[in-house]
Enzyme design. Sequence first.
Site, PDB file in Angstrom:
ATOM      1  N   LYS A 281       2.105  -4.012  11.198  1.00  0.00           N
ATOM      2  CA  LYS A 281       0.524  -4.075  11.752  1.00  0.00           C
ATOM      3  C   LYS A 281       0.751  -4.575  12.980  1.00  0.00           C
ATOM      4  CE  LYS A 281      -3.364  -3.141  10.342  1.00  0.00           C
ATOM      5  NZ  LYS A 281      -3.957  -2.375   9.557  1.00  0.00           N
TER       6      LYS A 281
ATOM      7  N   LYS B  24       0.509  -1.101  -0.218  1.00  0.00           N
ATOM      8  CA  LYS B  24       0.120  -0.472   0.353  1.00  0.00           C
ATOM      9  C   LYS B  24       1.172   1.465  -0.041  1.00  0.00           C
ATOM     10  CE  LYS B  24      -3.483  -0.754   2.912  1.00  0.00           C
ATOM     11  NZ  LYS B  24      -4.150  -1.028   3.702  1.00  0.00           N
TER      12      LYS B  24
ATOM     13  N   ASN C 238     -15.361   3.279  11.365  1.00  0.00           N
ATOM     14  CA  ASN C 238     -14.403   4.196  11.002  1.00  0.00           C
ATOM     15  C   ASN C 238     -14.998   4.787   9.930  1.00  0.00           C
ATOM     16  OD1 ASN C 238     -12.008   5.738  10.125  1.00  0.00           O
ATOM     17  ND2 ASN C 238     -12.103   6.090  12.114  1.00  0.00           N
TER      18      ASN C 238
HETATM   19  P1  NAD Z   1     -13.696  -0.551  13.550  1.00  0.00           P
HETATM   20  O1  NAD Z   1     -13.587  -1.345  14.395  1.00  0.00           O
HETATM   21  O2  NAD Z   1     -14.463   0.867  13.753  1.00  0.00           O
HETATM   22  O3  NAD Z   1     -14.777  -0.766  13.181  1.00  0.00           O
HETATM   23  C1  NAD Z   1     -15.500  -2.144  12.304  1.00  0.00           C
HETATM   24  C2  NAD Z   1     -16.797  -1.622  11.779  1.00  0.00           C
HETATM   25  O4  NAD Z   1     -17.130  -2.924  11.704  1.00  0.00           O
HETATM   26  C3  NAD Z   1     -17.205  -2.260  13.415  1.00  0.00           C
HETATM   27  O5  NAD Z   1     -19.036  -1.343  13.134  1.00  0.00           O
HETATM   28  C4  NAD Z   1     -18.296  -3.331  13.003  1.00  0.00           C
HETATM   29  O6  NAD Z   1     -19.166  -4.367  13.361  1.00  0.00           O
HETATM   30  C5  NAD Z   1     -18.143  -4.195  12.231  1.00  0.00           C
HETATM   31  N1  NAD Z   1     -18.050  -5.570  10.925  1.00  0.00           N
HETATM   32  C6  NAD Z   1     -17.252  -6.743  12.522  1.00  0.00           C
HETATM   33  N2  NAD Z   1     -17.587  -7.541  11.903  1.00  0.00           N
HETATM   34  C7  NAD Z   1     -18.737  -7.571  11.274  1.00  0.00           C
HETATM   35  C8  NAD Z   1     -19.442  -8.906  10.315  1.00  0.00           C
HETATM   36  N3  NAD Z   1     -19.269  -9.351  10.211  1.00  0.00           N
HETATM   37  N4  NAD Z   1     -20.856  -8.322   9.268  1.00  0.00           N
HETATM   38  C9  NAD Z   1     -20.829  -6.974   9.329  1.00  0.00           C
HETATM   39  N5  NAD Z   1     -19.783  -5.947  10.273  1.00  0.00           N
HETATM   40  C10 NAD Z   1     -19.092  -6.185  11.210  1.00  0.00           C
HETATM   41  O7  NAD Z   1     -12.902  -0.611  12.493  1.00  0.00           O
HETATM   42  P2  NAD Z   1     -12.241   0.317  11.334  1.00  0.00           P
HETATM   43  O8  NAD Z   1     -11.195   0.749  11.369  1.00  0.00           O
HETATM   44  O9  NAD Z   1     -13.485   0.589  10.546  1.00  0.00           O
HETATM   45  O10 NAD Z   1     -11.315  -1.379   9.932  1.00  0.00           O
HETATM   46  C11 NAD Z   1     -12.173  -1.375   9.206  1.00  0.00           C
HETATM   47  C12 NAD Z   1     -11.429  -2.622   8.216  1.00  0.00           C
HETATM   48  O11 NAD Z   1     -10.978  -0.756   7.819  1.00  0.00           O
HETATM   49  C13 NAD Z   1     -10.187  -3.080   8.605  1.00  0.00           C
HETATM   50  O12 NAD Z   1     -10.516  -4.193   8.190  1.00  0.00           O
HETATM   51  C14 NAD Z   1      -9.145  -2.464   8.681  1.00  0.00           C
HETATM   52  O13 NAD Z   1      -8.181  -2.887   8.740  1.00  0.00           O
HETATM   53  C15 NAD Z   1      -9.783  -1.414   7.068  1.00  0.00           C
HETATM   54  N6  NAD Z   1      -8.736   0.120   7.504  1.00  0.00           N
HETATM   55  C16 NAD Z   1      -8.778   1.172   8.723  1.00  0.00           C
HETATM   56  C17 NAD Z   1      -8.383   2.195   8.745  1.00  0.00           C
HETATM   57  C18 NAD Z   1      -8.508   3.002   9.463  1.00  0.00           C
HETATM   58  O14 NAD Z   1      -7.676   4.104   9.133  1.00  0.00           O
HETATM   59  N7  NAD Z   1      -9.410   2.715  10.676  1.00  0.00           N
HETATM   60  C19 NAD Z   1      -7.215   2.111   7.273  1.00  0.00           C
HETATM   61  C20 NAD Z   1      -7.240   0.946   7.161  1.00  0.00           C
HETATM   62  C21 NAD Z   1      -7.670   0.138   6.223  1.00  0.00           C
END
Ligand code: NAD
Length: 402
Positions: A92, A80, A207
């Site tokens: 990570k 990335k 998020n």
């Molecule tokens: P978060 O903890 O804020 O949110 C995760 C969400 O997913 C929650 O609402 C949870 O209830 C939901 N969830 C979990 N299992 C689920 C399922 N089986 N069905 C439906 N919903 C489900 O996490 P985030 O920061 O939003 O991260 C989400 C994804 O994005 C991850 O894969 C993370 O690695 C990726 N990501 C996040 C960021 C960041 O800046 N936060 C950056 C790049 C990638």
Amino acid sequence: MYHCVQELDLNESTYEYLKEPFRFIEVSFPLKTDSGEVKFLKGYRSQHNNALGPYKGGIRFHPEVTVEETKALSMWMTLKCALVGVPFGGGKGGVVCDPRSMSMREKERVSREYIRSMGNFLGPQIDIPAPDVYTDAQVMAWMADEYSNIKQQPAFGVVTGKPLPVGGCIGREEATSRGCVYAVKEAANILNIPLDGARVVIQGAGNVGIHAARLLDYAGAKIIAISDSRGGVINQEGLDVNQVYHHKKKTGALKGFEGGDAVEAWEIFDLDCEIMIPAAMEKQITEKNAGSIKAKIIAEGANGPTTPEADKILKDRGVLVIPDILANAGGVTVSYFEWVQNNYGFQWNQGKVNQQLEQKITDAFRMAYDFIQNRTEIDMRTGAYMYAIRRLAEAMEYRGWL
Ligand code: NAD
């Protein structure tokens, strides 16, 4: 990845450098719970490759965190960062725990213990964590504070995604989603899909998911469904995203939201829509549901939401999948801006952050898309990997590693 290295006609050692993390750290540390009980938690940090700069990548608090998952996520970070052209390597981390059943004080103790056990392997020029699943700006603030205590000086640049008063960057919270929306705009342009009125389905209301919903709603799209780990909500007329946001913030779940029909979380996948954003966990789009997905564009807000088998099905069906290393690269891009500002002791305004982010994401999109022109056999994911691997190989070559 081996296939990409071969296709690019690179030195085979390139693959050897990329197939495993350079270093993997595993720790076990105590959590004294509010009831006085002492539990031991596993913590991990995978430092995949630092050919381009310090290791960089989020820390996840989740009961299903594993060694293999952490390693895979760190490899995606390497790709990335190379793809979007930020001077970082890939890292990570994770802690095996369930923050949903922990108090704020317990979460704080876990955050500080993680830094106490890992501190020697981290640093603004060594390895810089950020938020990921179930970690946020508050967790980063505790981690930055603990690291500063150990170093006996403010050293906030050790993590990114911090709150503004402790060296955060304006717009970091929604940066991943904003980057995802810039990528969706490029894809929609190519496919001649007007964003205005386009129907969007989002998995995950954390998020990434919730801010993607807000930004796409603002751009005129219609968010017809969103889910979290406990269930989904559908409204074909378009959900009132602000109300969804406030409901989720207040209650911690989508459950009970009255502005739509409640469904099981998996039921949102076969809805008629133009755009789908998986923004929850890995392996959500599989050979079982890929055939019934109606979306024309899938933007991978989450890391690794599509299995290789599903990728094949989607390609055959003509779905444009914007791969995770591009669709969610907005987070690490603005993390880079935050790190630059921390190094200079200066703060950019929102306009500058958004403009620089848009530039980075649209450039990366076009590079990856150009790569697949006249190569019908490869998809956008492979194009993005190839572009990133070529950049990494160049750096490794110059550094004398190859
Ligand atoms: P978060 O903890 O804020 O949110 C995760 C969400 O997913 C929650 O609402 C949870 O209830 C939901 N969830 C979990 N299992 C689920 C399922 N089986 N069905 C439906 N919903 C489900 O996490 P985030 O920061 O939003 O991260 C989400 C994804 O994005 C991850 O894969 C993370 O690695 C990726 N990501 C996040 C960021 C960041 O800046 N936060 C950056 C790049 C990638």
